[in-house]
Write a protein that holds these residues in place. Sequence first.
Motif, PDB file in Angstrom:
ATOM      1  N   TYR A  46      58.714  36.886  13.434  1.00 31.26           N
ATOM      2  CA  TYR A  46      58.098  37.634  12.386  1.00 31.26           C
ATOM      3  C   TYR A  46      57.218  38.712  12.620  1.00 31.26           C
ATOM      4  CZ  TYR A  46      54.829  38.316   8.288  1.00 31.26           C
ATOM      5  OH  TYR A  46      54.161  38.952   7.544  1.00 31.26           O
ATOM      6  N   GLN A 144      61.561  34.819   9.524  1.00 30.59           N
ATOM      7  CA  GLN A 144      61.873  35.664   8.596  1.00 30.59           C
ATOM      8  C   GLN A 144      62.681  34.788   7.517  1.00 30.59           C
ATOM      9  OE1 GLN A 144      64.074  38.175  11.470  1.00 30.59           O
ATOM     10  NE2 GLN A 144      62.232  39.612  11.279  1.00 30.59           N
ATOM     11  N   VAL A 197      66.944  40.782   5.856  1.00 34.70           N
ATOM     12  CA  VAL A 197      65.717  40.269   5.942  1.00 34.70           C
ATOM     13  C   VAL A 197      64.687  40.910   4.957  1.00 34.70           C
ATOM     14  CG1 VAL A 197      63.624  39.811   7.437  1.00 34.70           C
ATOM     15  CG2 VAL A 197      65.640  39.661   8.542  1.00 34.70           C
TER      16      VAL A 197
END
Length: 211
Positions: A46, A144, A197
């Motif tokens: 992340y 994610q 994403v």
Amino acid sequence: EPVITPEREMLPVAPEVVAAAPEAEAQPEAPAPAAQEPEPTTGTAYTIQLEDVLEITVFQEPDLTTRARVTSNGEITFPLLGRVAAAGLTLTQIQQKLQSLLAADYLVNSQVQVFIDTTLNPRYVFVTGSVNKPGSYPIPVERQTTVMEAIAMAGGFHEEAAINGTRVIRIENGQKTTFTVKVSDIVKKGDKSKDVVIHPNDIIFVPESFF
């Protein structure tokens, strides 16, 4: 007198030996490599976003415990260090960066932990259009989240959805960006690289097929 011509001695000529190359044995075809399962995305993947709120602790240094919001220019303010660029880094990277900066002048071998505080800045994705349950859905910060995962949260595509027209609408720093996601490449060809994403506050729009 007859002229006698001496006979030439004829050397025997060895027959050519043609070594016929043995036919290559048919090798069994190597089995196609098994499709690898995508590795699970961990929290280190992340990347910190603008407006994220970071909870930062330093082991045995309570005075350095900090809650810092990432500013519009991607920085946080941290005791002793002042402004530190954080946006775009993973949680592991910002931990290592703070440890390195502290070690330079203040603390050797510090142990820094960084978490995202979602209570002050909840994170949502908005899924609209031809899905079964349009609405806003919370997205986790420990990993994610992709377009297909967000659509699954919204109950999947409606039967009349034009799935290859799926779009991600993103507004960052006042700039609007739109990504088109070719869903058939993901679900039929297994091309996970096409599964975009998502970022907090992204809008996913699925148009309806008119045919």
